[in-house]
Design an enzyme around this catalytic site. Structure first.
Site, mmCIF file in Angstrom:
data_model
loop_
_atom_site.group_PDB
_atom_site.id
_atom_site.type_symbol
_atom_site.label_atom_id
_atom_site.label_comp_id
_atom_site.label_asym_id
_atom_site.label_seq_id
_atom_site.Cartn_x
_atom_site.Cartn_y
_atom_site.Cartn_z
ATOM 1 N N ARG A 69 78.463 116.553 -30.313
ATOM 2 C CA ARG A 69 78.039 115.318 -29.644
ATOM 3 C C ARG A 69 76.639 114.882 -30.086
ATOM 4 O O ARG A 69 76.377 113.690 -30.256
ATOM 5 C CB ARG A 69 78.104 115.507 -28.123
ATOM 6 C CG ARG A 69 79.556 115.629 -27.660
ATOM 7 C CD ARG A 69 79.665 115.919 -26.193
ATOM 8 N NE ARG A 69 79.070 114.872 -25.371
ATOM 9 C CZ ARG A 69 78.828 115.004 -24.082
ATOM 10 N NH1 ARG A 69 79.126 116.134 -23.463
ATOM 11 N NH2 ARG A 69 78.289 114.021 -23.404
ATOM 12 N N GLN A 101 74.201 107.616 -16.411
ATOM 13 C CA GLN A 101 74.876 108.917 -16.409
ATOM 14 C C GLN A 101 74.965 109.426 -17.843
ATOM 15 O O GLN A 101 75.413 110.541 -18.085
ATOM 16 C CB GLN A 101 76.301 108.772 -15.854
ATOM 17 C CG GLN A 101 76.355 108.303 -14.427
ATOM 18 C CD GLN A 101 77.764 107.833 -14.061
ATOM 19 O OE1 GLN A 101 78.611 108.617 -13.678
ATOM 20 N NE2 GLN A 101 78.007 106.542 -14.184
ATOM 21 N N HIS A 119 72.070 112.763 -15.659
ATOM 22 C CA HIS A 119 72.759 113.947 -16.195
ATOM 23 C C HIS A 119 72.010 114.594 -17.363
ATOM 24 O O HIS A 119 72.616 115.275 -18.181
ATOM 25 C CB HIS A 119 74.193 113.572 -16.620
ATOM 26 C CG HIS A 119 75.076 113.194 -15.459
ATOM 27 N ND1 HIS A 119 76.279 112.541 -15.597
ATOM 28 C CD2 HIS A 119 74.910 113.397 -14.118
ATOM 29 C CE1 HIS A 119 76.833 112.354 -14.398
ATOM 30 N NE2 HIS A 119 76.010 112.849 -13.487
ATOM 31 N N CYS A 130 63.279 131.906 -19.403
ATOM 32 C CA CYS A 130 62.000 131.470 -18.820
ATOM 33 C C CYS A 130 62.047 130.043 -18.270
ATOM 34 O O CYS A 130 61.059 129.573 -17.706
ATOM 35 C CB CYS A 130 60.884 131.626 -19.847
ATOM 36 S SG CYS A 130 61.045 130.561 -21.289
ATOM 37 N N CYS A 147 65.256 131.033 -27.430
ATOM 38 C CA CYS A 147 63.912 130.600 -27.050
ATOM 39 C C CYS A 147 62.877 131.294 -27.939
ATOM 40 O O CYS A 147 62.914 132.523 -28.093
ATOM 41 C CB CYS A 147 63.683 130.956 -25.583
ATOM 42 S SG CYS A 147 62.055 130.531 -24.968
ATOM 43 N N THR A 188 81.408 102.453 -16.211
ATOM 44 C CA THR A 188 81.648 103.779 -15.618
ATOM 45 C C THR A 188 82.928 103.736 -14.798
ATOM 46 O O THR A 188 83.213 102.732 -14.126
ATOM 47 C CB THR A 188 80.465 104.255 -14.742
ATOM 48 O OG1 THR A 188 80.842 105.503 -14.129
ATOM 49 C CG2 THR A 188 80.062 103.270 -13.665
ATOM 50 N N SER A 189 83.687 104.845 -14.865
ATOM 51 C CA SER A 189 84.918 104.935 -14.074
ATOM 52 C C SER A 189 84.579 105.159 -12.603
ATOM 53 O O SER A 189 85.450 105.075 -11.750
ATOM 54 C CB SER A 189 85.789 106.079 -14.591
ATOM 55 O OG SER A 189 85.077 107.300 -14.517
ATOM 56 N N ASN A 213 83.269 96.031 -16.717
ATOM 57 C CA ASN A 213 84.133 97.108 -17.188
ATOM 58 C C ASN A 213 85.353 96.478 -17.855
ATOM 59 O O ASN A 213 85.687 95.331 -17.585
ATOM 60 C CB ASN A 213 84.568 97.980 -16.002
ATOM 61 C CG ASN A 213 85.024 99.367 -16.433
ATOM 62 O OD1 ASN A 213 85.951 99.509 -17.219
ATOM 63 N ND2 ASN A 213 84.370 100.389 -15.917
HETATM 64 P P1 OAD Z 1 84.351 107.629 -18.092
HETATM 65 O O1 OAD Z 1 84.928 108.034 -19.404
HETATM 66 O O2 OAD Z 1 84.892 108.293 -16.870
HETATM 67 O O3 OAD Z 1 84.545 106.065 -17.879
HETATM 68 C C1 OAD Z 1 84.191 105.135 -18.858
HETATM 69 C C2 OAD Z 1 84.405 103.744 -18.300
HETATM 70 O O4 OAD Z 1 83.970 102.816 -19.277
HETATM 71 C C3 OAD Z 1 85.879 103.402 -17.996
HETATM 72 O O5 OAD Z 1 85.958 102.827 -16.693
HETATM 73 C C4 OAD Z 1 86.241 102.374 -19.078
HETATM 74 O O6 OAD Z 1 87.167 101.409 -18.610
HETATM 75 C C5 OAD Z 1 84.895 101.745 -19.362
HETATM 76 N N1 OAD Z 1 84.731 101.169 -20.720
HETATM 77 C C6 OAD Z 1 85.159 101.659 -21.900
HETATM 78 N N2 OAD Z 1 84.758 100.889 -22.923
HETATM 79 C C7 OAD Z 1 84.043 99.871 -22.366
HETATM 80 C C8 OAD Z 1 83.351 98.731 -22.898
HETATM 81 N N3 OAD Z 1 83.284 98.487 -24.208
HETATM 82 N N4 OAD Z 1 82.723 97.909 -22.035
HETATM 83 C C9 OAD Z 1 82.763 98.136 -20.688
HETATM 84 N N5 OAD Z 1 83.402 99.190 -20.124
HETATM 85 C C10 OAD Z 1 84.026 100.048 -20.948
HETATM 86 O O7 OAD Z 1 82.776 107.797 -18.210
HETATM 87 P P2 OAD Z 1 81.675 107.883 -17.040
HETATM 88 O O8 OAD Z 1 82.068 107.032 -15.882
HETATM 89 O O9 OAD Z 1 80.365 107.659 -17.663
HETATM 90 O O10 OAD Z 1 79.554 113.884 -16.599
HETATM 91 O O11 OAD Z 1 81.817 109.403 -16.627
HETATM 92 C C11 OAD Z 1 80.963 109.909 -15.647
HETATM 93 C C12 OAD Z 1 80.632 111.353 -15.930
HETATM 94 O O12 OAD Z 1 81.840 112.089 -16.133
HETATM 95 C C13 OAD Z 1 79.863 111.591 -17.216
HETATM 96 O O13 OAD Z 1 78.482 111.425 -17.061
HETATM 97 C C14 OAD Z 1 80.210 113.013 -17.551
HETATM 98 C C15 OAD Z 1 81.688 112.928 -17.305
HETATM 99 O O14 OAD Z 1 82.345 114.115 -17.064
HETATM 100 C C16 OAD Z 1 79.269 115.155 -16.932
HETATM 101 O O15 OAD Z 1 79.504 115.626 -18.023
HETATM 102 C C17 OAD Z 1 78.621 115.910 -15.827
#
Ligand code: OAD
Length: 244
Positions: A69, A101, A119, A130, A147, A188-189, A213
């Site tokens: 990544r 996030q 995050h 440490c 480290c 974000t989902s 979204n």
């Molecule tokens: P998700 O993969 O769950 O959701 C991504 C969202 O972006 C979805 O609702 C898509 O419909 C939308 N999407 C995709 N392409 C897009 C675009 N071009 N324009 C607008 N919207 C678009 O990702 P997150 O919601 O960020 O946490 O996930 C939240 C957390 O879950 C992350 O921070 C990560 C993950 O597991 C950890 O790793 C702790």
């Protein structure tokens, strides 16, 4: 009035604007989201890659995932959605809070400042011994980085499932949303808490929530305005509709 013009009017009247972003804002930079087709969690088990237990039992596999990544993000560029939010931040400066996030730092590379990283990020590492945090941006990491000071394993300075968010960052994010006159929720989902709870906090305070979204989400029912489409297209249009 178009939906975008309506939202532009809300933003132009807002005295304090907060924005919450997720992986969707970076999709147009070529960085996969987590859920859905082609997502990072599609065919991968988050519990074996993004938990403290996974790191304790197989740190090499976890590091391989994070190195992949880091490399991908290092080869990517911010897109017009990131740049539009950076410009919004400049226009509203002290009355604008960007909460993300995302761990990719593309907001900062687009020029956003004071980004609240809920995050963590892919470029800092933390010592499991440490507990010091080190910046390892642009540094090629060995399979199991250690480290320099105490020799213990380093880990990515991200928040894994089952871990607490950095408390100072979370408190600033909560405060910004509690005081906001408008909350933009982008890409974000809205499935992962506590971050998604910020949308509910805003709704409870009667703060207008605007969602950008590709599709409706788990929290769309709490949203006042939904702009369906790509954030890299909608955010620049929104910016263009605001009074200069
Ligand atoms: P998700 O993969 O769950 O959701 C991504 C969202 O972006 C979805 O609702 C898509 O419909 C939308 N999407 C995709 N392409 C897009 C675009 N071009 N324009 C607008 N919207 C678009 O990702 P997150 O919601 O960020 O946490 O996930 C939240 C957390 O879950 C992350 O921070 C990560 C993950 O597991 C950890 O790793 C702790």
């Amino acid at each position: 009035m178009s939906d975008i013009e309506t939202v532009a009017e809300i933003l132009s009247r807002s005295k304090r604007t907060a924005v919450l972003t997720g992986a969707g804002i970076s999709a147009e930079s070529g960085i996969p989201t987590f859920r859905g087709l082609g997502g990072l969690w599609n065919g991968r088990d988050p519990m074996s890659l993004a938990t403290p237990e996974a790191f304790a039992s197989d740190p090499a596999t976890v590091w391989e995932f994070y190195r992949f990544r880091r490399d991908l993000v290092a080869r990517s560029e911010p897109n017009p959605g990131h740049f539009a939010l950076a410009e919004l931040g400049r226009r509203y400066s002290s009355n604008f809070t960007l909460i993300t996030q995302n761990v990719d730092r593309l907001h900062q590379r687009a020029g956003s400042v004071d980004v609240l990283e809920l995050h963590g990020n892919l470029f800092d590492v933390r010592c499991t011994g440490c507990r010091q945090t080190f910046d390892r941006d642009g540094v090629e990491l060995p399979p199991l980085p250690r480290c320099d000071d105490c020799g213990a394993l380093l880990r990515p300075a991200v928040v894994w499932f089952g871990e607490s968010l950095p408390q100072d960052v979370w408190q600033r994010a909560e405060r910004a949303v509690e005081q906001a006159d408008a909350l933009l929720v982008v890409g974000t989902s809205a499935l992962v808490y506590p971050a998604a709870g910020l949308v509910l906090t805003a709704a409870e305070h009667g703060c207008p929530v605007i969602e950008i979204n590709l599709e409706t989400t788990a929290l769309s029912q709490f949203v006042d305005h939904a702009l369906l489409g790509k954030s890299g297209e909608i955010l620049p249009q929104l910016l263009a509709s605001l009074p200069a």
